[in-house]
Design a protein around this motif. Structure first.
Motif, PDB file in Angstrom:
ATOM      1  N   UNK A 232       0.843  -1.187   0.000  1.00 28.67           N
ATOM      2  CA  UNK A 232       0.000   0.000   0.000  1.00 28.67           C
ATOM      3  C   UNK A 232       0.883   1.243   0.000  1.00 28.67           C
ATOM      4  N   UNK A 233       0.268   2.377  -0.309  1.00 27.86           N
ATOM      5  CA  UNK A 233       1.011   3.631  -0.376  1.00 27.86           C
ATOM      6  C   UNK A 233       1.666   3.957   0.957  1.00 27.86           C
ATOM      7  N   UNK A 234       2.762   4.686   0.898  1.00 30.67           N
ATOM      8  CA  UNK A 234       3.542   4.990   2.097  1.00 30.67           C
ATOM      9  C   UNK A 234       3.063   6.241   2.827  1.00 30.67           C
ATOM     10  N   UNK A 235       1.842   6.716   2.540  1.00 26.90           N
ATOM     11  CA  UNK A 235       1.307   7.885   3.251  1.00 26.90           C
ATOM     12  C   UNK A 235       1.267   7.600   4.744  1.00 26.90           C
ATOM     13  N   UNK A 236       1.847   8.515   5.531  1.00 28.48           N
ATOM     14  CA  UNK A 236       1.886   8.438   6.990  1.00 28.48           C
ATOM     15  C   UNK A 236       2.672   7.225   7.506  1.00 28.48           C
ATOM     16  N   UNK A 237       3.584   6.695   6.680  1.00 26.76           N
ATOM     17  CA  UNK A 237       4.485   5.633   7.110  1.00 26.76           C
ATOM     18  C   UNK A 237       5.846   6.238   7.466  1.00 26.76           C
ATOM     19  N   UNK A 238       6.746   5.411   7.932  1.00 24.90           N
ATOM     20  CA  UNK A 238       8.104   5.851   8.256  1.00 24.90           C
ATOM     21  C   UNK A 238       9.060   4.700   8.004  1.00 24.90           C
ATOM     22  N   UNK A 239      10.356   4.968   8.145  1.00 25.73           N
ATOM     23  CA  UNK A 239      11.345   3.915   8.000  1.00 25.73           C
ATOM     24  C   UNK A 239      12.174   4.037   6.745  1.00 25.73           C
ATOM     25  N   UNK A 240      12.877   2.943   6.397  1.00 31.84           N
ATOM     26  CA  UNK A 240      13.802   2.921   5.269  1.00 31.84           C
ATOM     27  C   UNK A 240      13.239   2.036   4.157  1.00 31.84           C
ATOM     28  N   UNK A 241      13.478   2.470   2.918  1.00 32.28           N
ATOM     29  CA  UNK A 241      12.959   1.744   1.756  1.00 32.28           C
ATOM     30  C   UNK A 241      14.011   1.756   0.650  1.00 32.28           C
ATOM     31  N   UNK A 242      14.005   0.681  -0.132  1.00 34.42           N
ATOM     32  CA  UNK A 242      14.942   0.550  -1.230  1.00 34.42           C
ATOM     33  C   UNK A 242      14.143   0.255  -2.502  1.00 34.42           C
TER      34      UNK A 242
ATOM     35  N   UNK B 184      15.239   7.097   3.698  1.00 38.03           N
ATOM     36  CA  UNK B 184      14.826   6.866   5.086  1.00 38.03           C
ATOM     37  C   UNK B 184      14.337   8.184   5.671  1.00 38.03           C
ATOM     38  N   UNK B 185      13.233   8.114   6.409  1.00 42.57           N
ATOM     39  CA  UNK B 185      12.665   9.303   7.038  1.00 42.57           C
ATOM     40  C   UNK B 185      11.802   8.891   8.222  1.00 42.57           C
ATOM     41  N   UNK B 186      11.591   9.836   9.126  1.00 40.28           N
ATOM     42  CA  UNK B 186      10.744   9.565  10.288  1.00 40.28           C
ATOM     43  C   UNK B 186       9.267   9.601   9.934  1.00 40.28           C
ATOM     44  N   UNK B 187       8.937  10.218   8.791  1.00 39.09           N
ATOM     45  CA  UNK B 187       7.527  10.307   8.416  1.00 39.09           C
ATOM     46  C   UNK B 187       7.415  10.671   6.941  1.00 39.09           C
ATOM     47  N   UNK B 188       6.540   9.962   6.245  1.00 39.37           N
ATOM     48  CA  UNK B 188       6.227  10.291   4.855  1.00 39.37           C
ATOM     49  C   UNK B 188       4.813  10.870   4.832  1.00 39.37           C
ATOM     50  N   UNK B 189       4.740  12.172   4.691  1.00 39.35           N
ATOM     51  CA  UNK B 189       3.446  12.843   4.753  1.00 39.35           C
ATOM     52  C   UNK B 189       2.625  12.619   3.500  1.00 39.35           C
TER      53      UNK B 189
END
Length: 579
Positions: A97-107, A185-190
């Motif tokens: 699912x979309x990363x709206x309001x998610x956090x962490x690292x992605x590749x 990587x980020x603490x929050x993806x708005x």
């Protein structure tokens, strides 16, 4: 060995639910020095996440679910080799699912091909406000040396400036193809973590619009805040300080959240984009205080005063607490504050407009525009509305309009305050019965006199007899008529004041002592005219007066006392005086 690796890749692809025909075929060949030589061949596909053919009109946005795979951030860094990229990618699972309001690292990875007959540049933009770490690697299929890129707020030196996002520039040779590896990587993806790949014309157009709107809106807010602050320095009204905080904190917050502060200060140890959400509660605290003072709730509506003061204190406490929370929690709390504030401010504006409050029209208009934009902004940060890449610009433009309206409401408040002050000043210095200056006005006028002036002290004769025989209404009419008569007779040569009951004072400026002698005679003739006019309407009345020149006393008080003394001498000397 090559066939074995290809079969392994196909098995892993099918396990991760990605169509195998969309992946690039990787061929690993062992060289004599035991290093891996990577060759990428992009397969034909309609999915832009697998293979993009780039030309001078390219402007493609790839959905986040087509690119990213979640990985463990601590285990991933530092990424130092292509082998590590491959291992992280193959050992991770695609997001569902979309990363709206998610956090962490992605590749992630994207296969690209330059279809231009010459070398050209493309800009890779990430739809994310808050990026702590961003790394990219270009793996060319032609065996060219790979390129490393960084694109986080903490490490974006040399990248094009694009507010609200991060971007880097990729140069590809003629007909060059390969794989773009990405780590973020980020603490929050708005917002949805989409990736936009655009040619130079598209990017520079977007850069101009985004940066221009953002910087203009921030400049408007900070300028208006400075104006309000200057008004506070001049007037010391608390409402002007609250207005400066309301507008200025919003401006500073967006300057941080957009990445402008980071770009200007080139911060490398602190990600300043997170500050915007932490500053927001303080801005609403100032807004609540401004609203309470603007509409004078403390005097007119105690419950609303209590409500807004409590909201201001709550927002201050939350603002102090947010740095101690995770950013995702701080982000949520700030949005809850916005959800509470917007309808409350609109309701207050409507309520005050019903009562025909002159300030409410600006206040309501600004908060309606800002409230609708905030609603759109928050919906764009949810799963309800997706794919909105300019939500921040909408909010910034609306907020700039709101701040203009807020300053207009403050201006209306100051104008009313000035009118109230002028009315109070007038009432304190104007005699309500005769509508001429009173004792306070006389005191102020005396302070402005130099040595060349004439003071005439006047007392109406027979006022008690008029009151006793004709009534107090006639006595009041006598005073009103006498004041108008003296003002008309003096004809702008001086000022007339009522200092009490039936006592009046004339102040007349002169040029020199020689002219004063002649002027005194002229004024005495005018006083006699006034006496005659009064006795014509009220035979039992009249006036007694005493005249003194400014040079006859050491100051205005002595000169006034001398004129008063001469008035009593004149009254006693008259042969026909009513008691």
């Amino acid at each position: 060995m090559i066939l074995k690796r290809i079969l392994l890749l196909l098995i892993l692809t099918s396990m991760t639910s990605l169509p195998s025909e969309l992946e690039a075929a990787l061929s690993l060949e062992h060289s004599s020095d035991n290093t891996n030589k990577i060759t990428t061949t992009a397969l034909t596909s309609s999915n832009p996440a697998a293979s993009l053919a780039l030309n001078h009109l390219s402007n493609t946005t790839i959905a986040d679910i087509d690119i990213w795979r979640h990985i463990n951030q601590e285990a991933a860094l530092p990424i130092t080799s292509l082998t590590q990229w491959e291992h992280l990618y193959q050992s991770s699972s695609p997001i569902t699912q979309s990363l709206v309001n998610q956090s962490g690292a992605y590749i992630g990875r994207i296969a690209l091909t330059n279809r231009q007959p010459h070398a050209d540049n493309w800009f890779i933009k990430f739809n994310a406000n808050f990026i702590d770490t961003g790394i990219a690697y270009w793996q060319s299929a032609q065996g060219n040396q790979g390129q490393w890129f960084t694109f986080s707020q903490l490490d974006d030196a040399g990248n094009p400036m694009l507010l609200h996002s991060q971007v880097f520039e990729l140069t590809l040779n003629q007909q060059e193809s390969g794989t773009l590896w990405l780590y973020i990587a980020a603490k929050h993806y708005a917002l949805p973590l989409t990736v936009n790949i655009s040619s130079s014309p598209h990017f520079f157009k977007q850069q101009f619009i985004t940066n221009s709107v953002t910087l203009l809106a921030i400049a408007v807010m900070l300028t208006l805040a400075l104006i309000a602050l200057m008004l506070y320095v001049k007037t010391h009204y608390r409402v002007t300080l609250a207005c400066a905080g309301y507008i200025g904190l919003h401006g500073v917050g967006w300057a941080a959240a957009s990445g402008f502060i980071d770009d200007m200060l080139n911060l490398e140890s602190v990600n300043s984009t997170y500050w915007g959400m932490i500053i927001f509660p303080f801005a609403i605290a100032a807004a609540a205080r401004f609203t309470q003072l603007l509409f004078n709730f403390e005097r007119l509506h105690k419950p609303l005063a209590t409500l807004f003061n409590g909201l201001a204190i709550l927002c201050l406490l939350l603002g102090l607490t947010l740095p101690l929370l995770s950013f995702s929690a701080a982000f949520t709390v700030s949005h809850i504050i916005a959800l509470l504030w917007v309808p409350l401010a609109i309701a207050v504006g409507i309520n005050m407009l019903v009562y025909k409050d002159f300030r409410a029209k600006y206040y309501l208009l600004g908060n309606l525009v800002y409230g609708l934009s905030l609603l759109y902004y928050m919906l764009s940060h949810s799963h309800i509305i997706t794919g909105q890449s300019h939500s921040e610009l909408v909010v910034l433009a609306a907020l700039a309009v709101d701040c203009v309206c807020i300053l207009l409401s403050l201006t209306a408040w100051l104008q009313q305050k000035k009118q109230d002050y002028s009315r109070a000043y007038y009432q304190a210095r104007i005699d309500p019965l005769t509508q001429i200056g009173n004792r306070y006005a006389l005191s102020e006028a005396l302070k402005e006199l130099t040595t060349n002036y004439i003071i005439i002290f006047i007392d109406f004769d027979g006022i008690k007899r008029v009151n006793d025989r004709l009534g107090h209404d006639q006595g009041d009419e006598l005073l009103r008529y006498g004041a108008r008569l003296m003002s008309t007779t003096l004809n702008g040569q001086g000022q007339v004041f009522r200092t009490g009951g039936d006592e009046f004072v004339w102040l007349v400026s002169t040029t020199d002592s020689i002219a004063s002698t002649q002027l005194i005679d002229e004024l005495a003739a005018l006083l006699q005219q006034c006496h005659t006019a009064l006795t014509t309407k009220w035979p039992m009345s009249g006036i007694s007066y005493g005249i003194a020149h400014g040079q006859e006393g050491r100051n205005q008080s002595e000169c006034l006392a001398l004129a008063d003394q001469r008035m009593y001498q004149h009254k006693r000397a008259k042969t026909s005086v009513f008691p």
